[in-house]
Motif scaffolding. Structure first.
Motif, PDB file in Angstrom:
ATOM      1  N   ILE A  45      44.019  71.081  81.740  1.00 54.55           N
ATOM      2  CA  ILE A  45      42.669  71.362  81.236  1.00 54.55           C
ATOM      3  C   ILE A  45      42.458  70.718  79.867  1.00 54.55           C
ATOM      4  CG2 ILE A  45      41.043  73.176  80.593  1.00 54.55           C
ATOM      5  CD1 ILE A  45      41.682  73.120  83.623  1.00 54.55           C
ATOM      6  N   VAL A  48      42.326  66.800  79.860  1.00 58.34           N
ATOM      7  CA  VAL A  48      41.037  66.268  80.313  1.00 58.34           C
ATOM      8  C   VAL A  48      39.937  66.538  79.276  1.00 58.34           C
ATOM      9  CG1 VAL A  48      39.213  66.571  82.059  1.00 58.34           C
ATOM     10  CG2 VAL A  48      41.612  66.311  82.760  1.00 58.34           C
ATOM     11  N   LEU A  49      39.874  67.749  78.756  1.00 55.70           N
ATOM     12  CA  LEU A  49      38.771  68.116  77.867  1.00 55.70           C
ATOM     13  C   LEU A  49      38.938  67.623  76.434  1.00 55.70           C
ATOM     14  CD1 LEU A  49      38.024  71.794  78.960  1.00 55.70           C
ATOM     15  CD2 LEU A  49      36.889  69.683  79.695  1.00 55.70           C
ATOM     16  N   TYR A  91      43.710  60.364  81.809  1.00 54.79           N
ATOM     17  CA  TYR A  91      42.302  60.706  82.009  1.00 54.79           C
ATOM     18  C   TYR A  91      41.399  59.823  81.142  1.00 54.79           C
ATOM     19  CZ  TYR A  91      37.921  63.103  82.584  1.00 54.79           C
ATOM     20  OH  TYR A  91      36.597  63.362  82.870  1.00 54.79           O
ATOM     21  N   ASP A  97      39.616  63.232  87.733  1.00 56.00           N
ATOM     22  CA  ASP A  97      40.407  64.459  87.666  1.00 56.00           C
ATOM     23  C   ASP A  97      41.804  64.310  88.247  1.00 56.00           C
ATOM     24  OD1 ASP A  97      38.389  65.819  86.372  1.00 56.00           O
ATOM     25  OD2 ASP A  97      37.597  66.746  88.188  1.00 56.00           O
ATOM     26  N   ALA A 100      45.235  64.569  86.470  1.00 55.23           N
ATOM     27  CA  ALA A 100      46.032  65.795  86.320  1.00 55.23           C
ATOM     28  C   ALA A 100      47.433  65.626  86.890  1.00 55.23           C
ATOM     29  CB  ALA A 100      45.330  66.959  87.017  1.00 55.23           C
ATOM     30  N   THR A 150      40.948  74.075  89.186  1.00 57.35           N
ATOM     31  CA  THR A 150      40.056  74.680  88.189  1.00 57.35           C
ATOM     32  C   THR A 150      39.073  73.654  87.644  1.00 57.35           C
ATOM     33  OG1 THR A 150      41.722  76.329  87.611  1.00 57.35           O
ATOM     34  CG2 THR A 150      39.967  75.931  85.997  1.00 57.35           C
ATOM     35  N   LEU A 151      39.547  72.448  87.347  1.00 53.91           N
ATOM     36  CA  LEU A 151      38.645  71.383  86.893  1.00 53.91           C
ATOM     37  C   LEU A 151      37.565  71.115  87.930  1.00 53.91           C
ATOM     38  CD1 LEU A 151      41.083  68.749  85.345  1.00 53.91           C
ATOM     39  CD2 LEU A 151      39.336  70.076  84.129  1.00 53.91           C
ATOM     40  N   LYS A 152      37.968  71.015  89.187  1.00 47.61           N
ATOM     41  CA  LYS A 152      37.004  70.761  90.260  1.00 47.61           C
ATOM     42  C   LYS A 152      35.968  71.886  90.331  1.00 47.61           C
ATOM     43  CE  LYS A 152      38.204  66.846  92.001  1.00 47.61           C
ATOM     44  NZ  LYS A 152      37.345  65.694  91.723  1.00 47.61           N
ATOM     45  N   ARG A 155      33.562  71.752  87.338  1.00 46.90           N
ATOM     46  CA  ARG A 155      32.591  70.657  87.518  1.00 46.90           C
ATOM     47  C   ARG A 155      31.523  71.050  88.540  1.00 46.90           C
ATOM     48  NH1 ARG A 155      34.294  66.693  84.405  1.00 46.90           N
ATOM     49  NH2 ARG A 155      36.494  66.165  84.275  1.00 46.90           N
TER      50      ARG A 155
END
Length: 161
Positions: A45, A48-49, A91, A97, A100, A150-152, A155
């Motif tokens: 997480i 990516v963020l 990323y 995504d 990951a 969780t990312l999916k 989004r």
């Protein structure tokens, strides 16, 4: 949710560090290590963020706090930072995504190797490199998969772009 400023990123580091420490209590012993799938979840997480550097800082803080509280070991450091950094780096390059899934590669091969050759001898733990690779693999695969899903979901809900 796109962290724009250093202040916002630092706030996210604090939030994800707290979450990582709390979720880090869910761990299981594998020899001298306490493997925690949620560390890898947080790595995905934050990678990516927040990008590689802020994600690595978060992993470092989580590792230090877990060790300080007795819910982690010295292996929290090499077991967390390489994966967080690699996800952020990959990323940043691909903006997908599936970056990951670079987390397990870094955690197993870089983190496991560092644990065996550098961190283990510091505390008189002498396990082979392959032993650490095998010990870290299930934890990082579970955590990475949870992070990816969780990312999916975030989004799809429009929480993140």
């Amino acid at each position: 949710m796109k962290a724009e400023t250093k202040t916002q990123k630092l706030a996210y580091v604090g939030i994800f560090t707290a979450l990582g420490v709390i979720l880090g209590t869910i761990s299981f012993p594998v020899g001298p290590a306490k493997v925690a799938p949620f560390q890898h979840f947080i790595n995905v997480i934050t990678g990516v963020l927040l990008g590689p550097w802020w994600a690595s800082l978060t992993a470092l803080f989580i590792g230090i706090l877990r060790m300080s509280l007795g819910v982690g070991t010295i292996f929290s450091i090499p077991g967390g930072i390489p994966g967080a950094f690699t996800v952020g780096l990959v990323y940043g390059a691909v903006k997908k995504d599936w970056a990951a899934f670079s987390e397990p590669l870094a955690t197993v091969f870089i983190g496991g190797t560092l644990s065996s050759l550098l961190f283990g001898p510091l505390i008189n733990v002498h396990k082979g490199v392959v032993w650490f690779w095998i010990a870290f693999a299930p934890s990082t695969l579970v955590g990475t998969t949870l992070g990816f899903l969780t990312l999916k979901a975030l989004r799809k809900m429009g929480v993140i772009e």
